[in-house]
Motif scaffolding. Structure first.
Motif, PDB file in Angstrom:
ATOM      1  N   TYR A 197       8.011   3.361  -4.532  1.00 14.51           N
ATOM      2  CA  TYR A 197       8.869   2.338  -3.930  1.00 14.51           C
ATOM      3  C   TYR A 197      10.128   2.948  -3.332  1.00 14.51           C
ATOM      4  O   TYR A 197      10.486   2.683  -2.183  1.00 14.51           O
ATOM      5  N   ALA A 217       2.703   1.804  -3.287  1.00 15.69           N
ATOM      6  CA  ALA A 217       1.803   2.292  -4.332  1.00 15.69           C
ATOM      7  C   ALA A 217       1.450   3.759  -4.120  1.00 15.69           C
ATOM      8  O   ALA A 217       1.335   4.525  -5.083  1.00 15.69           O
ATOM      9  N   GLU A 218       1.298   4.162  -2.860  1.00 20.06           N
ATOM     10  CA  GLU A 218       0.892   5.536  -2.557  1.00 20.06           C
ATOM     11  C   GLU A 218       2.052   6.525  -2.659  1.00 20.06           C
ATOM     12  O   GLU A 218       1.897   7.626  -3.202  1.00 20.06           O
ATOM     13  N   ARG A 249       1.873  -4.080 -10.794  1.00 12.65           N
ATOM     14  CA  ARG A 249       2.187  -2.725 -11.250  1.00 12.65           C
ATOM     15  C   ARG A 249       3.517  -2.262 -10.687  1.00 12.65           C
ATOM     16  O   ARG A 249       4.317  -1.624 -11.386  1.00 12.65           O
ATOM     17  N   LEU A 250       3.761  -2.571  -9.422  1.00 16.15           N
ATOM     18  CA  LEU A 250       5.033  -2.199  -8.801  1.00 16.15           C
ATOM     19  C   LEU A 250       6.199  -2.921  -9.464  1.00 16.15           C
ATOM     20  O   LEU A 250       7.249  -2.336  -9.724  1.00 16.15           O
ATOM     21  N   ARG A 309       0.835  -1.214   0.000  1.00 15.23           N
ATOM     22  CA  ARG A 309       0.000   0.000   0.000  1.00 15.23           C
ATOM     23  C   ARG A 309       0.863   1.255   0.000  1.00 15.23           C
ATOM     24  O   ARG A 309       0.628   2.188  -0.781  1.00 15.23           O
ATOM     25  N   THR A 335      -1.825  -4.641  -7.734  1.00 15.64           N
ATOM     26  CA  THR A 335      -0.922  -3.598  -7.224  1.00 15.64           C
ATOM     27  C   THR A 335       0.520  -4.087  -7.216  1.00 15.64           C
ATOM     28  O   THR A 335       1.441  -3.351  -7.603  1.00 15.64           O
ATOM     29  N   ARG A 336       0.724  -5.328  -6.797  1.00 18.83           N
ATOM     30  CA  ARG A 336       2.075  -5.897  -6.794  1.00 18.83           C
ATOM     31  C   ARG A 336       2.642  -5.950  -8.208  1.00 18.83           C
ATOM     32  O   ARG A 336       3.814  -5.615  -8.434  1.00 18.83           O
TER      33      ARG A 336
END
Length: 208
Positions: free
Chosen positions: A33, A29-30, A116-117, A26, A113-114
């Motif tokens: 990294y 993403a916000e 995308r990271l 979280r 989300t993972r």
């Protein structure tokens, strides 16, 4: 009694890992990294930085660590070896595990989300190759005696490598599509592109 304590410890450990990783993903993403530290993750999770490192030895592991290898290995073992070629067993395991991981909104959003990271962060893209190798090895280990001799092991690694390349292509497409597509279906299509036919359709593994 000892087994009960061991099971309880394993459950608590898994819960702690999920808590830490959930906050880490979280925050990454916000905030980004690189802009997020392990101390930030520890504070958000309500644990010490040492606890974070005990569960995730590197910062990259906070994103990359998952249960995919275990799920795939379990499904490879469960597939009827006498009835299915190896690529069908591996392909079916990949489709089935994807269905399990995306079976609810929370799991789907977390995986998305993972991904995308991993795609957007250079350090994670490089480390992701290690994950692919680990997943390949988990498949080989799951085959056990079936891949005991060098020649059979070679064929098994080649089959696993081809299936995982298809998986990677499907995952990237799914992330680019913001998770709107059906991931098991995309994996089946990617496998069909590699082998000329889909090793298993999503419906074939829905009940596994």
């Amino acid at each position: 009694m000892a087994d009960q304590h061991s099971t309880l410890r394993a459950r608590r450990r898994a819960q702690t890992q999920q808590l830490i990783q959930g906050h880490a993903v979280r925050l990454f993403a916000e905030r980004g990294y690189d802009a997020t530290t392990v101390n930030d993750v520890a504070e958000a999770a309500g644990v010490s930085p040492m606890t974070v490192y005990r569960h995730f030895p590197t910062k990259e592991d906070l994103v990359l660590a998952d249960q995919h290898g275990r799920l795939v290995a379990e499904r490879v073992v469960a597939a009827p070896a006498a009835d299915l070629p190896l690529v069908h067993r591996i392909g079916g395991a990949l489709i089935g595990s994807a269905a399990a991981l995306t079976g609810d909104d929370r799991g789907r959003e977390f995986l998305l989300t993972r991904l995308r990271l991993m795609i957007s962060t250079p350090a994670l893209r490089a480390k992701h190759l290690d994950n692919q190798y680990a997943l390949q090895q988990a498949i080989i280990d799951a085959l056990g005696e079936e891949a005991a001799d060098p020649e059979t092991a070679f064929h098994a690694r080649a089959a696993a490598s081809a299936c995982l390349a298809a998986l990677h292509t499907a995952l990237v497409r799914w992330a680019e599509d913001d998770g709107r597509s059906d991931l098991p279906g995309l994996i089946a299509k990617a496998l069909a592109a590699v082998f000329g036919e889909s090793p298993l359709s999503p419906g074939d593994v829905a009940g596994r």
